[in-house]
Scaffold this motif. Structure first.
Motif, PDB file in Angstrom:
ATOM      1  N   LYS A 123      -7.837  -8.415   1.114  1.00  0.00           N
ATOM      2  CA  LYS A 123      -6.477  -8.943   0.987  1.00  0.00           C
ATOM      3  C   LYS A 123      -5.553  -8.392   2.065  1.00  0.00           C
ATOM      4  N   ASN A 124      -4.494  -9.156   2.331  1.00  0.00           N
ATOM      5  CA  ASN A 124      -3.483  -8.720   3.285  1.00  0.00           C
ATOM      6  C   ASN A 124      -2.422  -7.882   2.574  1.00  0.00           C
ATOM      7  N   TYR A 125      -1.971  -6.856   3.263  1.00  0.00           N
ATOM      8  CA  TYR A 125      -0.840  -6.068   2.769  1.00  0.00           C
ATOM      9  C   TYR A 125       0.373  -6.357   3.644  1.00  0.00           C
ATOM     10  N   GLN A 126       1.483  -6.627   2.989  1.00  0.00           N
ATOM     11  CA  GLN A 126       2.713  -6.922   3.722  1.00  0.00           C
ATOM     12  C   GLN A 126       3.628  -5.701   3.808  1.00  0.00           C
ATOM     13  N   ILE A 127       3.391  -4.730   2.911  1.00  0.00           N
ATOM     14  CA  ILE A 127       4.272  -3.557   2.848  1.00  0.00           C
ATOM     15  C   ILE A 127       3.410  -2.292   2.891  1.00  0.00           C
ATOM     16  N   LEU A 128       3.833  -1.345   3.729  1.00  0.00           N
ATOM     17  CA  LEU A 128       3.129  -0.063   3.799  1.00  0.00           C
ATOM     18  C   LEU A 128       4.130   1.076   3.656  1.00  0.00           C
ATOM     19  N   ILE A 129       3.864   1.959   2.708  1.00  0.00           N
ATOM     20  CA  ILE A 129       4.645   3.200   2.604  1.00  0.00           C
ATOM     21  C   ILE A 129       3.745   4.337   3.097  1.00  0.00           C
ATOM     22  N   ASN A 130       4.053   4.863   4.268  1.00  0.00           N
ATOM     23  CA  ASN A 130       3.323   6.017   4.785  1.00  0.00           C
ATOM     24  C   ASN A 130       3.929   7.281   4.203  1.00  0.00           C
ATOM     25  N   LEU A 143       0.872  -1.176   0.000  1.00  0.00           N
ATOM     26  CA  LEU A 143       0.000   0.000   0.000  1.00  0.00           C
ATOM     27  C   LEU A 143       0.910   1.228   0.000  1.00  0.00           C
ATOM     28  N   VAL A 144       0.819   2.036  -1.049  1.00  0.00           N
ATOM     29  CA  VAL A 144       1.734   3.173  -1.187  1.00  0.00           C
ATOM     30  C   VAL A 144       0.932   4.477  -1.117  1.00  0.00           C
ATOM     31  N   CYS A 145       1.031   5.148   0.021  1.00  0.00           N
ATOM     32  CA  CYS A 145       0.281   6.392   0.214  1.00  0.00           C
ATOM     33  C   CYS A 145       0.987   7.543  -0.512  1.00  0.00           C
ATOM     34  N   GLY A 146       0.198   8.487  -0.993  1.00  0.00           N
ATOM     35  CA  GLY A 146       0.776   9.586  -1.778  1.00  0.00           C
ATOM     36  C   GLY A 146       1.463   9.047  -3.016  1.00  0.00           C
ATOM     37  N   GLY A 147       0.849   8.030  -3.624  1.00  0.00           N
ATOM     38  CA  GLY A 147       1.496   7.342  -4.750  1.00  0.00           C
ATOM     39  C   GLY A 147       1.223   7.950  -6.107  1.00  0.00           C
ATOM     40  N   SER A 148       0.527   9.102  -6.145  1.00  0.00           N
ATOM     41  CA  SER A 148       0.178   9.670  -7.460  1.00  0.00           C
ATOM     42  C   SER A 148       1.315  10.445  -8.095  1.00  0.00           C
ATOM     43  N   LYS A 149       2.264  10.911  -7.268  1.00  0.00           N
ATOM     44  CA  LYS A 149       3.376  11.689  -7.835  1.00  0.00           C
ATOM     45  C   LYS A 149       4.575  11.686  -6.885  1.00  0.00           C
ATOM     46  N   GLU A 172      -3.073  24.786  11.905  1.00  0.00           N
ATOM     47  CA  GLU A 172      -2.095  24.189  10.976  1.00  0.00           C
ATOM     48  C   GLU A 172      -1.403  22.993  11.628  1.00  0.00           C
ATOM     49  N   PHE A 173      -1.048  23.139  12.916  1.00  0.00           N
ATOM     50  CA  PHE A 173      -0.420  22.016  13.629  1.00  0.00           C
ATOM     51  C   PHE A 173      -1.384  20.836  13.724  1.00  0.00           C
ATOM     52  N   LYS A 174      -2.656  21.163  14.045  1.00  0.00           N
ATOM     53  CA  LYS A 174      -3.657  20.082  14.195  1.00  0.00           C
ATOM     54  C   LYS A 174      -3.834  19.332  12.885  1.00  0.00           C
ATOM     55  N   ALA A 175      -3.944  20.096  11.792  1.00  0.00           N
ATOM     56  CA  ALA A 175      -4.162  19.460  10.483  1.00  0.00           C
ATOM     57  C   ALA A 175      -2.967  18.588  10.097  1.00  0.00           C
ATOM     58  N   ALA A 176      -1.759  19.105  10.332  1.00  0.00           N
ATOM     59  CA  ALA A 176      -0.557  18.336   9.957  1.00  0.00           C
ATOM     60  C   ALA A 176      -0.414  17.092  10.838  1.00  0.00           C
ATOM     61  N   PHE A 177      -0.706  17.238  12.126  1.00  0.00           N
ATOM     62  CA  PHE A 177      -0.615  16.094  13.039  1.00  0.00           C
ATOM     63  C   PHE A 177      -1.585  14.992  12.583  1.00  0.00           C
ATOM     64  N   SER A 178      -2.776  15.413  12.206  1.00  0.00           N
ATOM     65  CA  SER A 178      -3.775  14.435  11.766  1.00  0.00           C
ATOM     66  C   SER A 178      -3.349  13.781  10.445  1.00  0.00           C
ATOM     67  N   GLN A 179      -2.949  14.613   9.487  1.00  0.00           N
ATOM     68  CA  GLN A 179      -2.627  14.076   8.153  1.00  0.00           C
ATOM     69  C   GLN A 179      -1.386  13.184   8.172  1.00  0.00           C
ATOM     70  N   HIS A 180      -0.447  13.491   9.027  1.00  0.00           N
ATOM     71  CA  HIS A 180       0.795  12.711   9.050  1.00  0.00           C
ATOM     72  C   HIS A 180       0.709  11.614  10.105  1.00  0.00           C
ATOM     73  N   LEU A 181       0.648  12.011  11.376  1.00  0.00           N
ATOM     74  CA  LEU A 181       0.745  10.979  12.412  1.00  0.00           C
ATOM     75  C   LEU A 181      -0.525  10.134  12.559  1.00  0.00           C
ATOM     76  N   LEU A 182      -1.680  10.791  12.654  1.00  0.00           N
ATOM     77  CA  LEU A 182      -2.901  10.009  12.916  1.00  0.00           C
ATOM     78  C   LEU A 182      -3.279   9.123  11.727  1.00  0.00           C
ATOM     79  N   CYS A 183      -3.015   9.589  10.521  1.00  0.00           N
ATOM     80  CA  CYS A 183      -3.303   8.741   9.351  1.00  0.00           C
ATOM     81  C   CYS A 183      -2.361   7.535   9.340  1.00  0.00           C
ATOM     82  N   ASN A 184      -1.062   7.770   9.574  1.00  0.00           N
ATOM     83  CA  ASN A 184      -0.124   6.640   9.640  1.00  0.00           C
ATOM     84  C   ASN A 184      -0.607   5.616  10.662  1.00  0.00           C
ATOM     85  N   HIS A 185      -0.976   6.138  11.822  1.00  0.00           N
ATOM     86  CA  HIS A 185      -1.355   5.257  12.935  1.00  0.00           C
ATOM     87  C   HIS A 185      -2.600   4.433  12.583  1.00  0.00           C
ATOM     88  N   THR A 186      -3.569   5.108  11.998  1.00  0.00           N
ATOM     89  CA  THR A 186      -4.818   4.429  11.631  1.00  0.00           C
ATOM     90  C   THR A 186      -4.534   3.308  10.622  1.00  0.00           C
TER      91      THR A 186
END
Ligand SMILES: NC(=O)c1ccc[n+]([C@@H]2O[C@H](COP(=O)([O-])OP(=O)(O)OC[C@H]3O[C@@H](n4cnc5c(N)ncnc54)[C@H](OP(=O)(O)O)[C@@H]3O)[C@@H](O)[C@H]2O)c1
Length: 263
Positions: free
Chosen positions: A85-92, A11-17, A109-123
């Motif tokens: 399906k199972n994913y064996q590899i994750l690119i956050n 699963l490759v996040c931000g994989g469009s560019k 701005e801090f809240k949005a970045a924390f959510s988009q980076h850390l909370l999304c990775n965690h989820t």
């Protein structure tokens, strides 16, 4: 050296560019079946058509439209795909926060970045962990920044959030090691992507110089004397995803042409 990723789903996040796209292309070249995640179906369809695909060996690629600013929707969509399906590899990986001095940054701005980076990775990790354990193979790779080692000027919100993601990743590495799941960070330096063009472009405008002149100035701080290419970051991520990297976990791997002066 075993770099074979046939039979593995990534699963490759931000994989469009940019860097995410480069990670996807490199993982596919080693045999992984890749699911791209971003907000841009058209771009992702193009990336799918660019990736190597060996159908006889079961390789298949697809994409998922998600906006990382909507964490509830992200959870719902990832839950659906992991039920099939199972994913064996994750690119956050996702878009970096806007530049600017930290003193000017708004709380939102801090809240949005924390959510988009850390909370999304965690989820995503929480949802993929079971499949990695069932598969007996897990590789989590977070694309962060060299600001984990030394804060970068004019990137106040980014510097702050990167530190949080790196600490989260190290803690995850400690907890997931028992399952043979590795968690590592790739720290790109100046890499020729839209993100760099946006950051350099607005700074060059403020300084009254051209983008090329500013890029030339930044280049002088890099021992390898050039800006990096996205595929150079993708190659580091693909190595960390491979069987060859089985005893590497909890590290920060700068891919920055030597720019970071600390060890
Ligand atoms: N390039 C550099 O020099 C450099 C250096 C150090 C660190 N980094 C970091 O490395 C990461 C990747 O950088 P990059 O240069 O590859 O950036 P980029 O070219 O701007 O690509 C960002 C990727 O993230 C996706 N994305 C952004 N916001 C999203 C959202 N809300 N929901 C879903 N997907 C989203 C974009 O997809 P869509 O827009 O299609 O949705 C795109 O695929 C960033 O965190 C960046 O700050 C980059």
């Amino acid at each position: 050296m075993n770099l074979d990723l046939f039979g593995k789903n990534a699963l490759v996040c931000g994989g469009s560019k940019g860097i995410g796209k480069a990670c996807a292309i490199q993982l596919a070249s080693l045999g992984a079946s890749v699911t791209l995640v971003s907000r841009s179906p058209d771009l992702m369809s193009e990336v799918v058509s660019e990736m190597e695909m060996n159908i006889e060996k079961g390789q298949d690629h697809d994409w998922l439209k998600v906006d990382f600013q909507d964490i509830d929707d992200l959870r719902k969509r990832i839950k659906t795909i992991v039920s099939n399906k199972n994913y064996q590899i994750l690119i956050n990986n996702t878009g970096g926060p806007a530049g600017g001095p930290i003193l000017n940054a708004e709380v939102e701005e801090f809240k949005a970045a924390f959510s988009q980076h850390l909370l999304c990775n965690h989820t995503i990790v929480q949802l993929l962990k079971k499949g990695m354990i069932e598969s007996g193979y897990g590789r989590i790779i977070n694309i962060i920044s060299t600001s984990v080692k030394a804060p970068l000027d004019n990137l106040g919100v980014s510097n702050t959030i990167r530190g949080a993601v790196a600490s989260w990743a190290k803690t995850m590495a400690n907890e997931l090691g028992v399952y043979g799941i590795t968690v590592n960070n790739v720290l790109p330096g100046f890499t020729d992507t839209q993100r760099l063009k946006d950051l350099f472009g607005s700074r060059a405008e403020k300084m009254g110089i051209s983008y090329e002149e500013l890029a030339e100035q930044f280049k002088t701080s890099v021992p390898l004397d050039r800006i990096g290419r996205p595929e150079e970051v993708g190659a580091a991520a693909a190595f960390l995803a491979s069987p060859a990297a089985s005893y590497i976990t909890g590290i920060n791997m700068p891919v920055d042409g030597g720019r970071t002066r600390s060890l």
